[in-house]
Write a protein that holds these residues in place. Structure first.
Motif, mmCIF file in Angstrom:
data_model
loop_
_atom_site.group_PDB
_atom_site.id
_atom_site.type_symbol
_atom_site.label_atom_id
_atom_site.label_comp_id
_atom_site.label_asym_id
_atom_site.label_seq_id
_atom_site.Cartn_x
_atom_site.Cartn_y
_atom_site.Cartn_z
ATOM 1 N N GLY A 1 -12.295 7.575 0.073
ATOM 2 C CA GLY A 1 -11.030 8.262 0.299
ATOM 3 C C GLY A 1 -10.068 8.097 -0.861
ATOM 4 N N THR A 2 -9.005 8.874 -0.813
ATOM 5 C CA THR A 2 -7.988 8.825 -1.866
ATOM 6 C C THR A 2 -7.391 7.441 -2.007
ATOM 7 O OG1 THR A 2 -7.459 11.153 -1.446
ATOM 8 C CG2 THR A 2 -5.843 9.860 -2.679
ATOM 9 N N LEU A 3 -7.137 6.786 -0.854
ATOM 10 C CA LEU A 3 -6.555 5.434 -0.899
ATOM 11 C C LEU A 3 -7.484 4.453 -1.585
ATOM 12 C CD1 LEU A 3 -4.733 4.801 2.495
ATOM 13 C CD2 LEU A 3 -3.810 4.465 0.203
ATOM 14 N N ALA A 4 -8.778 4.531 -1.278
ATOM 15 C CA ALA A 4 -9.741 3.616 -1.899
ATOM 16 C C ALA A 4 -9.765 3.799 -3.403
ATOM 17 C CB ALA A 4 -11.124 3.830 -1.298
ATOM 18 N N LYS A 5 -9.777 5.042 -3.841
ATOM 19 C CA LYS A 5 -9.808 5.319 -5.285
ATOM 20 C C LYS A 5 -8.524 4.821 -5.954
ATOM 21 C CE LYS A 5 -12.797 9.344 -4.666
ATOM 22 N NZ LYS A 5 -12.892 10.834 -4.697
ATOM 23 N N ALA A 6 -7.382 5.058 -5.291
ATOM 24 C CA ALA A 6 -6.113 4.604 -5.854
ATOM 25 C C ALA A 6 -6.069 3.085 -5.981
ATOM 26 C CB ALA A 6 -4.964 5.112 -4.999
ATOM 27 N N LEU B 1 0.829 -1.196 0.000
ATOM 28 C CA LEU B 1 0.000 0.000 0.000
ATOM 29 C C LEU B 1 0.868 1.252 0.000
ATOM 30 C CD1 LEU B 1 -2.589 -1.155 2.679
ATOM 31 C CD2 LEU B 1 -3.014 -0.927 0.230
ATOM 32 N N ASP B 2 0.516 2.205 -0.855
ATOM 33 C CA ASP B 2 1.227 3.476 -0.930
ATOM 34 C C ASP B 2 0.302 4.600 -0.489
ATOM 35 O OD1 ASP B 2 3.619 2.385 -2.008
ATOM 36 O OD2 ASP B 2 2.653 2.279 -3.982
ATOM 37 N N GLY B 3 0.903 5.739 -0.185
ATOM 38 C CA GLY B 3 0.119 6.898 0.209
ATOM 39 C C GLY B 3 -0.005 7.018 1.708
ATOM 40 N N GLU C 1 -11.660 -13.537 7.195
ATOM 41 C CA GLU C 1 -12.433 -14.548 7.922
ATOM 42 C C GLU C 1 -11.933 -14.689 9.356
ATOM 43 O OE1 GLU C 1 -11.835 -17.937 5.471
ATOM 44 O OE2 GLU C 1 -12.902 -17.072 3.760
ATOM 45 N N GLU C 2 -10.611 -14.521 9.541
ATOM 46 C CA GLU C 2 -10.028 -14.671 10.876
ATOM 47 C C GLU C 2 -10.334 -13.490 11.795
ATOM 48 O OE1 GLU C 2 -7.613 -17.104 8.052
ATOM 49 O OE2 GLU C 2 -8.374 -15.047 8.087
ATOM 50 N N GLY C 3 -10.767 -12.370 11.216
ATOM 51 C CA GLY C 3 -11.063 -11.187 12.009
ATOM 52 C C GLY C 3 -10.699 -9.916 11.256
ATOM 53 N N ASP C 4 -10.980 -8.790 11.869
ATOM 54 C CA ASP C 4 -10.706 -7.492 11.261
ATOM 55 C C ASP C 4 -9.474 -6.851 11.900
ATOM 56 O OD1 ASP C 4 -13.086 -7.958 9.960
ATOM 57 O OD2 ASP C 4 -14.258 -6.580 11.197
ATOM 58 N N PHE C 5 -8.774 -6.048 11.121
ATOM 59 C CA PHE C 5 -7.713 -5.206 11.665
ATOM 60 C C PHE C 5 -7.620 -3.973 10.783
ATOM 61 C CE2 PHE C 5 -5.691 -8.216 8.775
ATOM 62 C CZ PHE C 5 -4.874 -7.425 7.997
ATOM 63 N N HIS C 6 -6.847 -2.998 11.203
ATOM 64 C CA HIS C 6 -6.707 -1.791 10.412
ATOM 65 C C HIS C 6 -5.240 -1.412 10.278
ATOM 66 C CE1 HIS C 6 -7.466 -0.665 14.631
ATOM 67 N NE2 HIS C 6 -6.593 0.303 14.437
ATOM 68 N N LEU C 7 -4.937 -0.726 9.196
ATOM 69 C CA LEU C 7 -3.573 -0.322 8.869
ATOM 70 C C LEU C 7 -3.504 1.196 8.786
ATOM 71 C CD1 LEU C 7 -3.078 -2.747 5.834
ATOM 72 C CD2 LEU C 7 -2.317 -3.144 8.174
ATOM 73 N N ARG C 8 -2.410 1.745 9.293
ATOM 74 C CA ARG C 8 -2.169 3.182 9.164
ATOM 75 C C ARG C 8 -1.066 3.370 8.126
ATOM 76 N NH1 ARG C 8 -4.941 5.687 13.208
ATOM 77 N NH2 ARG C 8 -5.516 4.383 14.994
ATOM 78 N N VAL C 9 -1.478 3.543 6.904
ATOM 79 C CA VAL C 9 -0.540 3.624 5.786
ATOM 80 C C VAL C 9 0.205 4.954 5.840
ATOM 81 C CG1 VAL C 9 -0.298 3.487 3.285
ATOM 82 C CG2 VAL C 9 -2.113 2.207 4.431
#
Length: 208
Positions: free
Chosen positions: A199-204, A127-129, A138-146
């Motif tokens: 967001g910008t990341l989603a569009k990219a 992931l960039d930006g 399936e194992e669960g959710d997590f979030h990333l701070r790119v």
């Protein structure tokens, strides 16, 4: 506290291994890249480590300036461990090790433990930006701070605030991406990863 063992070699790689070469140390760093963690949480997410070894490694890491220990204010009143700036500088080291070790993963073995957030660092490489990305597996959710240069680079559970992008994929797709057999853009184009968000990341990600 036992004295630090050393290779006694005037070499920067040897000096680095004096600090982080012991078994479990870098995996503790992996966990603390998610932010402050209680001892019990660390132990739960490091299956196979004994309580004695974990306590010893944490003391060594605090002595060597990689972590600090502090008490949370009431009503928490629990002690947490967190990385220092020196400790956070190990992120690219773990990223490089993760990339180098990807071909060794193969198919998941029946004896392999797994936590959803263990996929965070490999996915972060693709992931960039800048922004907050929520990942649903399936194992669960997590979030990333790119693009984060300070503080946690990932965390367990859904994003704490509105995410710039959300990615949903099945276990097989995630494992192929992590092993380097499939790139994230190719997985998105093939419809194996669903990206939502404005967001910008989603569009990219959708346009990659």
């Amino acid at each position: 506290m036992s004295p630090r063992r050393s290779y006694d070699q005037y070499c920067s790689a040897a000096r680095a291994l004096d600090l982080v070469g012991d078994r479990w140390t870098l995996l503790i760093v992996r966990e603390l890249l998610a932010g402050p963690r209680r001892y019990t949480d660390l132990h739960a997410d490091l299956p196979g480590v004994s309580t004695d070894v974990l306590a010893s490694r944490l003391k060594d890491m605090e002595r060597d300036g990689l972590t600090t220990r502090r008490r949370l204010p009431p009503p928490g009143a629990a002690y947490v461990y967190e990385l220092t700036e020196r400790g956070r500088q190990l992120l690219p080291v773990l990223q490089a090790l993760s990339a180098w070790g990807a071909p060794e993963l193969g198919e998941r073995r029946p004896t392999d433990a797994v936590r959803a957030h263990w996929f965070a660092l490999p996915l972060l490489r693709g992931l960039d930006g800048e922004g907050l990305v929520e990942v649903r597996l399936e194992e669960g959710d997590f979030h990333l701070r790119v693009g984060s240069e300070e503080g946690p680079v990932y965390g367990d559970g859904p994003a704490p605030t509105e995410a710039d992008a959300r990615m949903t994929m099945d276990a097989a797709t995630c494992e192929e991406v992590v092993r380097g057999e499939l790139t994230l853009p190719d997985a998105i184009r093939a419809g194996r990863v669903t990206v939502t968000g404005d967001g910008t990341l989603a569009k990219a990600l959708r346009e990659a």
